[in-house]
Write a protein that holds these residues in place. Structure first.
Motif, short mmCIF file in Angstrom:
data_model
loop_
_atom_site.label_atom_id
_atom_site.label_comp_id
_atom_site.label_asym_id
_atom_site.label_seq_id
_atom_site.Cartn_x
_atom_site.Cartn_y
_atom_site.Cartn_z
N LYS A 119 0.83 -1.20 0.00
CA LYS A 119 0.00 0.00 0.00
C LYS A 119 0.86 1.25 0.00
O LYS A 119 0.65 2.16 -0.81
CB LYS A 119 -0.94 0.01 1.20
CG LYS A 119 -1.79 1.27 1.27
CD LYS A 119 -2.65 1.32 2.52
CE LYS A 119 -3.43 2.63 2.58
NZ LYS A 119 -4.19 2.73 3.82
N GLU A 120 1.85 1.30 0.91
CA GLU A 120 2.72 2.48 0.98
C GLU A 120 3.47 2.68 -0.34
O GLU A 120 3.62 3.80 -0.81
CB GLU A 120 3.71 2.32 2.13
CG GLU A 120 3.08 2.40 3.50
CD GLU A 120 4.06 2.08 4.62
OE1 GLU A 120 5.29 2.03 4.36
OE2 GLU A 120 3.60 1.87 5.74
N LEU B 52 1.03 3.98 -3.09
CA LEU B 52 0.66 5.39 -2.87
C LEU B 52 1.83 6.31 -3.21
O LEU B 52 1.64 7.36 -3.83
CB LEU B 52 0.19 5.61 -1.44
CG LEU B 52 -1.20 5.08 -1.11
CD1 LEU B 52 -1.46 5.14 0.39
CD2 LEU B 52 -2.27 5.84 -1.89
N ASP B 53 3.03 5.93 -2.83
CA ASP B 53 4.20 6.74 -3.14
C ASP B 53 4.44 6.75 -4.65
O ASP B 53 4.76 7.80 -5.22
CB ASP B 53 5.43 6.21 -2.41
CG ASP B 53 6.62 7.14 -2.58
OD1 ASP B 53 6.54 8.29 -2.09
OD2 ASP B 53 7.60 6.72 -3.22
N LYS C 80 1.94 9.12 -6.23
CA LYS C 80 2.33 10.51 -5.99
C LYS C 80 3.52 10.90 -6.86
O LYS C 80 3.55 12.00 -7.43
CB LYS C 80 2.66 10.70 -4.51
CG LYS C 80 2.94 12.13 -4.14
CD LYS C 80 3.14 12.27 -2.63
CE LYS C 80 3.36 13.72 -2.27
NZ LYS C 80 3.52 13.91 -0.83
N ASN D 271 -4.17 11.96 -5.05
CA ASN D 271 -5.22 11.44 -4.20
C ASN D 271 -5.98 10.31 -4.90
O ASN D 271 -7.18 10.42 -5.14
CB ASN D 271 -6.19 12.57 -3.81
CG ASN D 271 -7.05 12.19 -2.65
OD1 ASN D 271 -6.75 11.29 -1.89
ND2 ASN D 271 -8.16 12.90 -2.51
N ILE E 210 -8.58 4.04 -3.49
CA ILE E 210 -8.06 2.71 -3.18
C ILE E 210 -9.22 1.74 -3.14
O ILE E 210 -10.20 1.95 -2.43
CB ILE E 210 -7.32 2.69 -1.83
CG1 ILE E 210 -6.09 3.59 -1.91
CG2 ILE E 210 -6.92 1.26 -1.46
CD1 ILE E 210 -5.30 3.69 -0.63
#
Length: 131
Positions: free
Chosen positions: A74-75, A78-79, A82, A88, A91
């Protein structure tokens, strides 16, 4: 009996079927990250390190597992989003598949290994060089 050499490693950055290619396509089409589980982690290795690992263990026998770092999926997603300008994304939790583990194991308790992995985690800064 002939001896066998077994190499076992995680996901290879830059290989065919890369997670990143599929993720970027989904982001461009729907601004959505499809995630199996929020706590899921996976081991990663670069294609160069995988090749070096195989070459350096050609003469050994037994189970060989290189030292790799894991990443929280997940991290990382998301990174990655970005990094590519998707600040934004939505998910969508799609759930784990039958037999899939939240944290993968590369060595089991009944196996004797020659090389082993460590449990370090990639930082986002380390991961960005593979995006």
């Amino acid at each position: 009996f002939p001896s066998h050499d077994i190499g076992r490693y995680g996901n290879v950055f830059g290989s065919n079927g890369s997670l990143f290619k599929t993720l970027l396509e989904n982001l461009k089409a729907t601004n959505t990250i499809k995630l199996t589980h929020e706590e899921m982690t996976r081991f990663f290795i670069t294609i160069e390190d995988a090749a070096r690992f195989v070459a350096s263990n050609l003469s050994s026998t037994g189970l060989n597992v290189p030292q790799m770092k894991s990443a929280n999926i997940k991290e990382m997603m998301l990174d990655y989003a970005k990094f590519h300008g998707f600040d934004n994304p939505k998910i969508e939790i799609i759930g784990i598949r039958a037999g899939e583990k939240i944290h993968e194991d590369l060595i089991f308790t009944n196996e004797k290994q020659i090389n082993s992995f460590n449990a370090e985690r990639f930082t986002n800064e380390e991961l960005r060089k593979f995006y």
